[in-house]
Design a protein around this motif. Structure first.
Motif, short mmCIF file in Angstrom:
data_model
loop_
_atom_site.label_atom_id
_atom_site.label_comp_id
_atom_site.label_asym_id
_atom_site.label_seq_id
_atom_site.Cartn_x
_atom_site.Cartn_y
_atom_site.Cartn_z
N HIS A 1 -6.46 -6.28 3.83
CA HIS A 1 -5.71 -6.37 2.59
C HIS A 1 -4.57 -5.36 2.55
O HIS A 1 -3.45 -5.67 2.08
N GLU A 2 -4.82 -4.16 3.05
CA GLU A 2 -3.76 -3.16 3.08
C GLU A 2 -2.63 -3.58 4.03
O GLU A 2 -1.44 -3.37 3.73
N LEU A 3 -3.01 -4.18 5.14
CA LEU A 3 -1.97 -4.66 6.07
C LEU A 3 -1.15 -5.78 5.43
O LEU A 3 0.07 -5.87 5.64
N GLN A 4 -1.81 -6.65 4.67
CA GLN A 4 -1.08 -7.72 4.00
C GLN A 4 -0.16 -7.17 2.92
O GLN A 4 0.97 -7.67 2.71
N ASP A 5 -0.59 -6.13 2.21
CA ASP A 5 0.29 -5.47 1.24
C ASP A 5 1.48 -4.84 1.94
O ASP A 5 2.63 -4.91 1.45
N ASP A 6 1.24 -4.22 3.09
CA ASP A 6 2.35 -3.65 3.86
C ASP A 6 3.31 -4.74 4.31
O ASP A 6 4.55 -4.51 4.37
N MET A 7 2.77 -5.90 4.65
CA MET A 7 3.64 -7.00 5.06
C MET A 7 4.56 -7.42 3.91
O MET A 7 5.76 -7.69 4.10
N LEU A 8 4.01 -7.46 2.68
CA LEU A 8 4.84 -7.79 1.52
C LEU A 8 5.94 -6.75 1.33
O LEU A 8 7.09 -7.08 1.03
N ARG A 9 5.61 -5.47 1.51
CA ARG A 9 6.61 -4.42 1.38
C ARG A 9 7.70 -4.57 2.44
O ARG A 9 8.90 -4.38 2.18
N GLN A 10 7.25 -4.88 3.68
CA GLN A 10 8.22 -5.02 4.77
C GLN A 10 9.16 -6.21 4.53
O GLN A 10 10.36 -6.16 4.82
N VAL A 11 8.63 -7.31 4.01
CA VAL A 11 9.48 -8.47 3.71
C VAL A 11 10.51 -8.11 2.64
O VAL A 11 11.71 -8.44 2.75
#
Length: 454
Positions: free
Chosen positions: A44-54
């Protein structure tokens, strides 16, 4: 269940294997749960980071947002697309308090940061970011998709546990079994020993935890051996001491037989002489039994079975002639056995003596020998009444006589044969000479030939 509990309480090996397996399973379950939860949260944290990166990618490169069709998806996009990027509010699209013309209807009042929202009945994870140009961008992803990806990732972390834990349980069970293998070998070795084999157990190859127990067993064996030796010595000494007075009584009876006496006195004298002779035979057999139960002496040379047959028949021929029993050796085949000659003579003497005594007048006793690769078989067959199958175990007990026997004897003959056979590693088998009429006795004594070469 009760049977398993009983086995578990009685078996140290089973209890150790069960305890280790249970401990491994408990630790594996706790570690698996911790690993699953940690991997799930990390995904979940990695997916949140992916949203930030996008969001950062759109802000840094000022990328234009794709044009969405009526179905809310980007044109030419794949069905597997999981991330939605849209303007939250601008001077062109905003009308009221909702963002219109976008795939997701999101409140324009959302603050920057991560939010979990319910949009049209479906949960979404939404990141709101204000770009450097003042525009507000929302990057969203369905929560169900996120959970599915996180769950798959977490389950993959459990695969090593699911594969390695059963292997570890098998390894533990095998290791425990191998650790207890010296004890199993020790029990087999002790169980295969003959009654007279009371030598100490070799303790060098045993684990240190078992060694005190083996030392105690060796001390017990030494005490038992000493006790049996004292008993054998007492029997031998008593028999030897009684031979002299019985010999003197026999000589006195012979001298008294030469004196003048009445018929009644002479009849009683004959009964006395027969009783003395039976006592002398009994003492002789007791001495033979004591020698048979003593320690085994290594033979220095081989012994011919045919020569032993001739020696025994010379001694027993008067008894055979008295009973009109035909005694002879069948065939000329011989065997060389590496045993003490006195031991072999004791076996053949007692077997032939019993055969002659129990064979009716005019009967037959045959002796023969055959050889194989590993054993030589001594066979003695008579035409007497035989021994019933129910009594074939007890006839080897000292002083046991078959039911209904009217022959004079001490009941030690077959006991001597059994004791000597155990000493030299031979096996005795009793059968009927005639299986149809269940009569006659057929005795086979199988002696290992390899004894000579060891």
């Amino acid at each position: 269940m009760d049977g398993f509990k009983k086995r578990l309480n009685e078996s140290v090996q089973l209890k150790l294997s069960f305890s280790l397996s249970l401990a491994i399973l408990l630790i594996a379950v706790v570690a698996g749960i911790f690993s699953f939860v940690s991997a799930f949260d990390e995904a979940h944290e990695l997916q949140d980071d992916m949203l930030r990166q996008v969001a950062a990618l759109f802000d840094r490169h000022h990328l234009p947002l794709v044009h969405f069709g009526d179905d809310g998806r980007a044109k030419d996009s794949y069905e597997e697309s999981r991330v939605i990027v849209q303007y939250l509010a601008d001077s062109v699209n905003v009308a009221g308090n909702r963002d219109t013309g976008a795939p997701l209807t999101l409140p324009i009042t959302l603050s920057d940061g991560l939010h979990t929202l319910d949009v049209s009945g479906e949960p979404f994870r939404v990141l709101v970011k204000t770009t450097s140009s003042g525009e507000r961008v929302a990057v969203a992803q369905e929560t169900g998709i996120r959970d599915e990806i996180a769950r798959d990732s977490a389950l993959r972390t459990l695969m090593p546990f699911l594969i390695l834990v059963p292997i570890l349980l098998l390894i533990v069970a095998d290791l425990v079994r191998k650790m207890f293998r010296p004890i199993d070998s020790l029990s087999v070795e002790i169980d295969q020993r003959a009654e007279q084999e009371l030598h100490p157990i070799d303790e060098n190859h045993l684990p240190a935890e078992v060694r005190p127990f083996v030392v105690a067993i060796n001390r017990l064996l030494a005490r038992v051996d000493h006790s049996m030796e004292v008993q054998r010595r007492f029997v031998a000494d008593a028999a030897h001491e009684l031979r002299s007075p019985l010999t003197a009584l026999s000589l006195q009876a012979e001298r008294l037989d030469q004196a003048d006496m009445s018929d009644l006195a002479r009849e009683r004298l004959m009964k006395l002489r027969r009783g003395i002779e039976r006592s002398r035979n009994l003492l002789s057999q007791l001495l033979t039994l004591a020698r048979a139960q003593s320690a085994l002496d290594r033979p220095k040379s081989s012994v011919s079975v045919q020569r032993v047959y001739r020696r025994v028949l010379e001694d027993l021929m008067p008894l055979a002639e008295y009973k009109h029993v035909d005694v002879g050796v069948e065939g000329e085949q011989d065997a060389q056995l590496w045993v003490n000659e006195q031991d072999l003579v004791a076996i053949v003497m007692n077997l032939v003596d019993n055969a002659i005594r129990y064979t009716p007048d005019g009967g037959r006793v045959d002796l023969s020998v055959t050889t194989g690769e590993l054993h030589a078989v001594i066979r003695i067959q008579d035409s007497g009444p035989g021994i019933q199958a129910t009594e074939r175990e007890r006839v080897f007990d000292p002083f046991y006589r078959t039911v209904g026997s009217d022959q004079v004897g001490s009941g030690l003959g077959l006991s001597i044969v059994k004791a000597v056979a155990d000493r030299i590693g031979a096996e005795i088998q009793l059968e009927f000479s005639d299986n149809v009429s269940h009569s006659g006795l057929f005795v086979s004594v199988s002696v290992p030939i390899s004894n000579a070469r060891n």
